[in-house]
Design an enzyme around this catalytic site. Structure first.
Site, PDB file in Angstrom:
ATOM      1  NE  ARG A 203      -6.590  -2.275  -5.320  1.00  0.00           N
ATOM      2  CZ  ARG A 203      -6.074  -1.114  -5.683  1.00  0.00           C
ATOM      3  NH1 ARG A 203      -5.122  -1.063  -6.582  1.00  0.00           N
ATOM      4  NH2 ARG A 203      -6.505   0.008  -5.145  1.00  0.00           N
TER       5      ARG A 203
ATOM      6  CG  HIS B 202       0.172   4.423  -6.941  1.00  0.00           C
ATOM      7  ND1 HIS B 202       0.355   3.171  -6.413  1.00  0.00           N
ATOM      8  CD2 HIS B 202      -1.034   4.834  -6.503  1.00  0.00           C
ATOM      9  CE1 HIS B 202      -0.702   2.836  -5.690  1.00  0.00           C
ATOM     10  NE2 HIS B 202      -1.571   3.831  -5.737  1.00  0.00           N
TER      11      HIS B 202
ATOM     12  NE  ARG C 246      -5.173   9.556  -9.425  1.00  0.00           N
ATOM     13  CZ  ARG C 246      -5.606   8.514  -8.758  1.00  0.00           C
ATOM     14  NH1 ARG C 246      -6.660   8.585  -8.007  1.00  0.00           N
ATOM     15  NH2 ARG C 246      -4.962   7.379  -8.829  1.00  0.00           N
TER      16      ARG C 246
ATOM     17  CG  ASN D  13      -8.788  11.947  -7.704  1.00  0.00           C
ATOM     18  OD1 ASN D  13      -9.359  11.228  -8.513  1.00  0.00           O
ATOM     19  ND2 ASN D  13      -7.957  11.483  -6.797  1.00  0.00           N
TER      20      ASN D  13
ATOM     21  CD  GLU E 246      -0.944  10.301  -5.404  1.00  0.00           C
ATOM     22  OE1 GLU E 246      -1.381  10.108  -4.253  1.00  0.00           O
ATOM     23  OE2 GLU E 246      -1.173   9.530  -6.348  1.00  0.00           O
TER      24      GLU E 246
ATOM     25  N   GLY F 253      -0.167   2.684   0.408  1.00  0.00           N
ATOM     26  CA  GLY F 253      -1.352   3.277   1.034  1.00  0.00           C
ATOM     27  C   GLY F 253      -2.442   2.236   0.983  1.00  0.00           C
TER      28      GLY F 253
HETATM   29  P1  ADP Z   1      -4.806   6.053  -0.506  1.00  0.00           P
HETATM   30  O1  ADP Z   1      -4.084   4.964  -1.221  1.00  0.00           O
HETATM   31  O2  ADP Z   1      -6.298   5.861  -0.477  1.00  0.00           O
HETATM   32  O3  ADP Z   1      -4.366   7.458  -0.869  1.00  0.00           O
HETATM   33  P2  ADP Z   1      -3.360   6.520   1.981  1.00  0.00           P
HETATM   34  O4  ADP Z   1      -2.075   6.779   1.315  1.00  0.00           O
HETATM   35  O5  ADP Z   1      -4.015   7.626   2.724  1.00  0.00           O
HETATM   36  O6  ADP Z   1      -4.430   5.842   1.011  1.00  0.00           O
HETATM   37  O7  ADP Z   1      -3.131   5.307   2.988  1.00  0.00           O
HETATM   38  C1  ADP Z   1      -4.190   4.769   3.733  1.00  0.00           C
HETATM   39  C2  ADP Z   1      -3.704   3.614   4.539  1.00  0.00           C
HETATM   40  O8  ADP Z   1      -2.608   4.013   5.370  1.00  0.00           O
HETATM   41  C3  ADP Z   1      -4.768   3.128   5.510  1.00  0.00           C
HETATM   42  O9  ADP Z   1      -5.480   2.061   4.984  1.00  0.00           O
HETATM   43  C4  ADP Z   1      -3.994   2.675   6.717  1.00  0.00           C
HETATM   44  O10 ADP Z   1      -3.954   1.271   6.674  1.00  0.00           O
HETATM   45  C5  ADP Z   1      -2.599   3.204   6.526  1.00  0.00           C
HETATM   46  N1  ADP Z   1      -2.173   3.971   7.697  1.00  0.00           N
HETATM   47  C6  ADP Z   1      -2.482   5.234   8.027  1.00  0.00           C
HETATM   48  N2  ADP Z   1      -1.914   5.556   9.218  1.00  0.00           N
HETATM   49  C7  ADP Z   1      -1.235   4.465   9.634  1.00  0.00           C
HETATM   50  C8  ADP Z   1      -0.440   4.157  10.771  1.00  0.00           C
HETATM   51  N3  ADP Z   1      -0.249   5.054  11.743  1.00  0.00           N
HETATM   52  N4  ADP Z   1       0.101   2.932  10.842  1.00  0.00           N
HETATM   53  C9  ADP Z   1      -0.103   2.031   9.869  1.00  0.00           C
HETATM   54  N5  ADP Z   1      -0.832   2.257   8.794  1.00  0.00           N
HETATM   55  C10 ADP Z   1      -1.405   3.444   8.663  1.00  0.00           C
END
Ligand code: ADP
Length: 404
Positions: free
Chosen positions: A243, A182, A93, A7, A387, A212
């Site tokens: 966003r 996604h 990716r 990626n 993914e 995420g």
């Molecule tokens: P990406 O879209 O970059 O793959 P992820 O799927 O890893 O990101 O999600 C990241 C986000 O998940 C972080 O910004 C955080 O806000 C959220 N996150 C991670 N752990 C927790 C938690 N325990 N409670 C709430 N939000 C969380």
């Protein structure tokens, strides 16, 4: 069969090596970051040995980075294979496949040219993906190179879902339409859920909620995407970390004429300074949740309420689009970890057969869990997304000529 999943970002490469013959196990995973900067870093973790090579290093370009990965893979101390020729294929990716690609493909000159033509659709992502492919072709010349597109899964949407009500010419000549993103994650979690619930994928209707840093939802009918919340770009739809998601499309015009903002400023504001960051000064939902729980924080409360309410509105919309829903699936960082968001998003939807069991919902979830009350119509699942594994599977299928 050994498959490398890559990626590539503008200054980073995430990589993972899978042994498909050995239960699709990830043997190595890692990250090269800050390519082209004064100080970069490589993280290279071996699964079986449980150790990590983690070092500051200067990477002039992406080739420098991937060369070091190839070296480590066969290194006396850090290696996991004898020869890089053992890698049968590299799965890339690739963010935007436009209307051209509705499935993963073997990369040849024609595909490379098409990717270059599609740069205007994803000016930040496609150039980096192209660099990743060119570098991998040099470093793993014997391997099949395969492109897996974020947009491909959503190519089954009907025109009524993907067209915007703007002059037809803009669609025809400028490719302006909903593409969605996604896709690899929506596809992976819907397939995992269908097999968990023992419903054949071609009979499975679900709503997938990938939340995420980027956030999107999809309405999936009989295993196929029929609508999704992200649009021509990943800015539309749900409220995200930075966003804005859906807003009145006249707001950019207003900002330009009333606030004298340039088109660049507006783009930066809506992509980087909005979402929960714009409401509550942090893009990390973990922080905002802690403040929400502690109480007396109006901004955090509003951000959480708005975030969950937008998801709930899309659940309603996709319920209408699908008419029968077997499951709602939460995934990604927030979806797998935040019981508060799951609870608020499902709140008072009993009339649709969506009844969350508050006890089952508590805490973070790994793998697959069913959080719905017993004997309710719609299953509420958390499915951990993967993914990279989905990219490896599709790469294998393309190499074996079995891609659907
Ligand atoms: P990406 O879209 O970059 O793959 P992820 O799927 O890893 O990101 O999600 C990241 C986000 O998940 C972080 O910004 C955080 O806000 C959220 N996150 C991670 N752990 C927790 C938690 N325990 N409670 C709430 N939000 C969380």
């Amino acid at each position: 069969m050994k498959i490398m999943v890559i990626n590539t970002g503008s200054s980073s490469i995430k990589f993972q090596l899978f042994d498909m013959a050995n239960n699709s196990a990830a043997i190595v995973e890692g990250l090269i970051e800050r390519i082209g900067e004064a100080k970069g870093r490589i993280k290279y973790k071996r699964a079986k040995q449980g150790d990590e090579y983690n070092k500051e290093e200067v990477f002039n370009d992406h080739k420098d980075g991937l060369e070091l990965v190839a070296k480590l893979l066969v290194d006396k101390q850090w290696g996991v294979i004898d020869d890089v020729q053992e890698i049968d294929a590299v799965g890339h990716r690739t963010v935007h496949g436009g209307e051209r690609f509705n499935k993963s493909v073997h990369i040849d000159d024609k595909v490379m040219n098409a990717l270059k033509e599609m740069i205007p659709l994803a000016p930040l992502h496609n150039p980096a993906n192209i660099t990743g492919i060119e570098v991998a072709q040099q470093i793993f010349p014997h391997a099949n190179q395969v492109a897996i597109f974020d947009t491909a899964f959503h190519q089954t949407m009907p025109p009524k879902a993907y067209r915007y009500a703007i002059p037809e010419k803009l669609y025809r000549d400028s490719n302006i339409r909903r593409y969605g993103f996604h896709g690899t994650s929506h596809l992976y979690v819907s397939r995992e859920a269908s097999s968990y619930l023992n419903i054949p994928i071609e009979k499975f209707n679900c709503i997938t909620i990938h939340i995420g840093n980027g956030c999107s939802m999809a309405a999936i009918a009989e295993g196929k995407s029929v609508d999704t919340s992200m649009g021509m770009t990943p800015l539309e739809g749900l409220i995200m970390g930075t966003r804005c998601g859906d807003i009145d499309p006249a707001i950019p015009y207003y900002l330009a004429t009333n606030n004298s903002m340039t088109i660049e400023d507006i783009n930066t504001t809506l992509n980087k300074e909005s979402g929960v960051k714009g409401i509550a000064d942090s893009n990390d939902l973990r922080d905002i949740e802690e403040r929400y729980i502690a109480g007396n924080d109006e901004k955090a409360k509003l951000a959480i309420e708005m975030y969950a309410y937008r998801i709930k509105k899309y659940i309603g919309a996709y319920f209408a689009a699908l008419s029968r829903v077997d499951a709602i699936i939460f995934t990604a960082g927030v979806g797998e970890n935040s019981d508060i968001i799951r609870e608020l998003a499902c709140d008072k939807l009993d009339n649709l057969g969506i009844c969350l069991d508050v006890q089952k919902n508590k805490g973070r979830k790994k793998g697959i869990c069913d959080l719905s009350k017993d004997n309710t119509k719609v299953k509420i699942l958390v499915v951990s997304t993967n993914e990279e594994l989905e990219i490896a599977r599709q790469t294998r299928d393309v190499v074996q000529g079995t891609v659907g």
